[in-house]
Motif scaffolding. Structure first.
Motif, PDB file in Angstrom:
ATOM      1  N   TRP A 240      -6.077  43.919   0.004  1.00  0.00           N
ATOM      2  CA  TRP A 240      -5.043  43.042   0.609  1.00  0.00           C
ATOM      3  C   TRP A 240      -4.190  44.167   1.307  1.00  0.00           C
ATOM      4  CZ3 TRP A 240      -4.365  45.615  -3.903  1.00  0.00           C
ATOM      5  CH2 TRP A 240      -3.157  46.080  -4.450  1.00  0.00           C
ATOM      6  N   GLU A 241      -3.232  43.741   2.489  1.00  0.00           N
ATOM      7  CA  GLU A 241      -2.411  44.710   3.179  1.00  0.00           C
ATOM      8  C   GLU A 241      -1.438  45.264   2.294  1.00  0.00           C
ATOM      9  OE1 GLU A 241      -0.797  45.175   7.576  1.00  0.00           O
ATOM     10  OE2 GLU A 241      -0.945  43.251   6.741  1.00  0.00           O
ATOM     11  N   ALA A 242      -1.608  46.412   1.404  1.00  0.00           N
ATOM     12  CA  ALA A 242      -0.684  46.629   0.466  1.00  0.00           C
ATOM     13  C   ALA A 242       0.490  47.478   1.004  1.00  0.00           C
ATOM     14  CB  ALA A 242      -1.414  47.539  -0.598  1.00  0.00           C
ATOM     15  N   LEU A 243       0.112  48.013   2.048  1.00  0.00           N
ATOM     16  CA  LEU A 243       1.299  48.900   3.042  1.00  0.00           C
ATOM     17  C   LEU A 243       1.319  48.241   4.416  1.00  0.00           C
ATOM     18  CD1 LEU A 243       0.404  52.345   1.897  1.00  0.00           C
ATOM     19  CD2 LEU A 243       2.360  51.044   0.855  1.00  0.00           C
ATOM     20  N   PRO A 244       2.093  47.128   4.606  1.00  0.00           N
ATOM     21  CA  PRO A 244       2.167  46.678   5.958  1.00  0.00           C
ATOM     22  C   PRO A 244       2.605  47.560   6.924  1.00  0.00           C
ATOM     23  CG  PRO A 244       3.400  45.046   4.417  1.00  0.00           C
ATOM     24  CD  PRO A 244       2.934  46.283   3.331  1.00  0.00           C
ATOM     25  N   GLY A 245       1.960  47.318   8.134  1.00  0.00           N
ATOM     26  CA  GLY A 245       2.254  48.339   9.212  1.00  0.00           C
ATOM     27  C   GLY A 245       1.760  49.488   9.157  1.00  0.00           C
ATOM     28  N   GLN A 246       0.808  49.810   8.255  1.00  0.00           N
ATOM     29  CA  GLN A 246       0.378  51.191   8.028  1.00  0.00           C
ATOM     30  C   GLN A 246      -1.174  51.169   7.709  1.00  0.00           C
ATOM     31  OE1 GLN A 246       2.569  54.469   6.147  1.00  0.00           O
ATOM     32  NE2 GLN A 246       3.768  52.858   5.028  1.00  0.00           N
ATOM     33  N   MET A 247      -1.710  49.829   7.660  1.00  0.00           N
ATOM     34  CA  MET A 247      -3.151  49.982   7.360  1.00  0.00           C
ATOM     35  C   MET A 247      -3.959  48.967   8.532  1.00  0.00           C
ATOM     36  SD  MET A 247      -2.661  48.671   3.399  1.00  0.00           S
ATOM     37  CE  MET A 247      -4.180  49.567   2.893  1.00  0.00           C
ATOM     38  N   THR A 248      -5.267  49.376   8.473  1.00  0.00           N
ATOM     39  CA  THR A 248      -6.206  48.715   9.381  1.00  0.00           C
ATOM     40  C   THR A 248      -7.244  47.931   8.371  1.00  0.00           C
ATOM     41  OG1 THR A 248      -7.783  48.896  11.246  1.00  0.00           O
ATOM     42  CG2 THR A 248      -7.762  50.523   9.404  1.00  0.00           C
ATOM     43  N   GLU A 249      -7.461  46.591   8.956  1.00  0.00           N
ATOM     44  CA  GLU A 249      -8.534  45.796   7.963  1.00  0.00           C
ATOM     45  C   GLU A 249      -9.955  46.025   8.560  1.00  0.00           C
ATOM     46  OE1 GLU A 249      -9.188  41.226   6.946  1.00  0.00           O
ATOM     47  OE2 GLU A 249      -7.936  41.488   8.528  1.00  0.00           O
ATOM     48  N   ARG A 250     -10.561  46.308   7.575  1.00  0.00           N
ATOM     49  CA  ARG A 250     -12.268  46.498   7.519  1.00  0.00           C
ATOM     50  C   ARG A 250     -12.997  45.154   7.441  1.00  0.00           C
ATOM     51  NH1 ARG A 250     -12.833  51.599   3.539  1.00  0.00           N
ATOM     52  NH2 ARG A 250     -12.040  53.301   5.159  1.00  0.00           N
ATOM     53  N   ALA A 251     -14.182  45.030   7.604  1.00  0.00           N
ATOM     54  CA  ALA A 251     -15.073  44.003   7.300  1.00  0.00           C
ATOM     55  C   ALA A 251     -15.072  43.827   5.678  1.00  0.00           C
ATOM     56  CB  ALA A 251     -16.619  44.332   7.843  1.00  0.00           C
ATOM     57  N   GLY A 252     -15.136  42.536   5.246  1.00  0.00           N
ATOM     58  CA  GLY A 252     -15.244  42.154   3.937  1.00  0.00           C
ATOM     59  C   GLY A 252     -13.813  41.943   3.350  1.00  0.00           C
ATOM     60  N   GLY A 253     -12.406  42.157   4.079  1.00  0.00           N
ATOM     61  CA  GLY A 253     -11.279  41.830   3.597  1.00  0.00           C
ATOM     62  C   GLY A 253     -10.615  43.131   3.140  1.00  0.00           C
ATOM     63  N   GLU A 254     -11.273  44.142   3.144  1.00  0.00           N
ATOM     64  CA  GLU A 254     -10.551  45.670   2.772  1.00  0.00           C
ATOM     65  C   GLU A 254      -9.678  45.793   3.614  1.00  0.00           C
ATOM     66  OE1 GLU A 254     -11.341  47.355  -0.256  1.00  0.00           O
ATOM     67  OE2 GLU A 254     -11.877  45.273  -1.155  1.00  0.00           O
ATOM     68  N   PHE A 255      -8.462  46.647   3.439  1.00  0.00           N
ATOM     69  CA  PHE A 255      -7.400  47.444   4.178  1.00  0.00           C
ATOM     70  C   PHE A 255      -7.432  48.853   3.754  1.00  0.00           C
ATOM     71  CE2 PHE A 255      -6.316  42.888   4.274  1.00  0.00           C
ATOM     72  CZ  PHE A 255      -5.927  42.684   5.587  1.00  0.00           C
ATOM     73  N   ALA A 256      -7.573  49.589   4.602  1.00  0.00           N
ATOM     74  CA  ALA A 256      -7.397  51.185   4.487  1.00  0.00           C
ATOM     75  C   ALA A 256      -6.396  51.672   5.364  1.00  0.00           C
ATOM     76  CB  ALA A 256      -8.715  51.862   5.131  1.00  0.00           C
ATOM     77  N   LEU A 257      -5.737  52.894   4.904  1.00  0.00           N
ATOM     78  CA  LEU A 257      -4.546  53.384   5.533  1.00  0.00           C
ATOM     79  C   LEU A 257      -5.170  53.581   7.286  1.00  0.00           C
ATOM     80  CD1 LEU A 257      -3.354  55.931   2.994  1.00  0.00           C
ATOM     81  CD2 LEU A 257      -2.004  53.993   3.753  1.00  0.00           C
ATOM     82  N   ASP A 258      -4.473  53.614   7.988  1.00  0.00           N
ATOM     83  CA  ASP A 258      -4.264  53.800   9.557  1.00  0.00           C
ATOM     84  C   ASP A 258      -4.113  55.413   9.785  1.00  0.00           C
ATOM     85  OD1 ASP A 258      -5.016  53.778  12.380  1.00  0.00           O
ATOM     86  OD2 ASP A 258      -3.530  52.226  12.626  1.00  0.00           O
ATOM     87  N   ALA A 259      -2.922  55.650  10.155  1.00  0.00           N
ATOM     88  CA  ALA A 259      -2.560  57.133  10.666  1.00  0.00           C
ATOM     89  C   ALA A 259      -2.657  58.108   9.431  1.00  0.00           C
ATOM     90  CB  ALA A 259      -1.271  57.185  11.027  1.00  0.00           C
TER      91      ALA A 259
END
Length: 279
Positions: A240-259
């Motif tokens: 889930w987008e645990a840190l809004p505005g700082q994450m990018t979505e991957r395939a499969g519904g996973e969110f990782a940090l961006d910068a």
């Protein structure tokens, strides 16, 4: 403590109906009805680590509306789901009644599980993401897990990383650790009318109480409960987008940090086994 439990139960009762909507919001439950092979993103993420679970007597603790629970059943496990929210369980039972999945659901808070489920009777105890933060004592949790497992049985846990729970998600310009990493007696109190997935209405039971547990505390609790740790994998993503505005979505519904990609773990998977009885 009962006040904390009652407030959290009211919040999860409220979330359950919003999460189980058939409108495409919430947990998107319609996909489980349309596709009998559909698995939840959480279960699919760990499918290789889960291995072959066909025929295993399985209990899913803190199962909510049952999407991970029925996913385990679709992989061949004989599954019981346990949750403290009667509303969530009503939604879970309605879902599997429509989908045809063979799952039994039992109502209980986590710490009372051994009074409603047969001790030492499960080959697999499964706990999905976002569960441990609602429990004040990680040692009591580990004792319940050990009590439910049959000799030779396995715990499978994927959770949000305790480092993640220290970060203030309301500040989007960078990573800001503001909250306790280690378990404390007093919980953090939150008040929010939103959920972690999109819903078609705001929540009305808005006050919740949460506790963090350090990774070392979790591992130590399992060891002290008599289990043997067999795997610990840290991941750079969460479902889930645990840190809004700082994450990018991957395939499969996973969110990782961006910068800040890769600077800290966001979730982890633990596996542990209960030693087999001596011959």
């Amino acid at each position: 403590m009962e006040d904390f439990l009652a407030a959290n139960r009211a919040n999860w009762d409220d979330r359950a109906t919003a999460h189980a909507t058939r409108t495409g919001l919430g947990y998107g439950v319609q996909r489980y009805l349309e596709d009998p092979g559909c698995l939840s993103d959480v279960v699919r993420f760990d499918r290789e680590r889960l291995g072959d679970i066909r025929g295993l007597r399985t209990v899913h603790l803190q199962c909510h509306i049952g999407t991970d629970t029925l996913s385990l059943a679709r992989l061949g496990a004989r599954v019981t789901g346990l949750d403290f929210s009667p509303v969530a369980l009503a939604e879970a039972r309605a879902l599997v009644a429509e989908s045809g999945d063979a799952v039994v659901f039992v109502e209980s808070d986590l710490y009372s599980a051994l009074s409603v489920l047969e001790p030492a009777s499960f080959d697999l105890v499964y706990t999905g993401i976002g569960a441990l933060c609602w429990l004040p004592s990680i040692r009591r949790w580990a004792d319940v897990v050990a009590g439910l497992l049959a000799p030779g049985g396995r715990l499978f846990l994927r959770e949000g990383h305790p480092v993640l729970w220290t970060l203030d998600e309301r500040i989007a310009d960078d990573l800001h650790p503001r909250f306790p990493y280690f378990e404390r007696a007093e919980p953090l109190q939150w008040d929010s009318d939103s959920s972690y997935v999109a819903t078609d209405r705001p929540m009305t039971a808005t006050t919740t109480y949460e506790w963090n547990h350090g990774l070392g505390e979790i591992v130590t609790a399992l060891l002290e409960a008599g289990l043997t740790l067999t795997a610990l994998v840290e991941h750079d993503s969460v479902p889930w987008e645990a840190l809004p505005g700082q994450m990018t979505e991957r395939a499969g519904g996973e969110f990782a940090l961006d910068a800040r990609a890769g600077v800290l773990p966001l979730s982890y998977t633990i596996q542990a086994v209960k030693p087999a009885a001596a011959s």
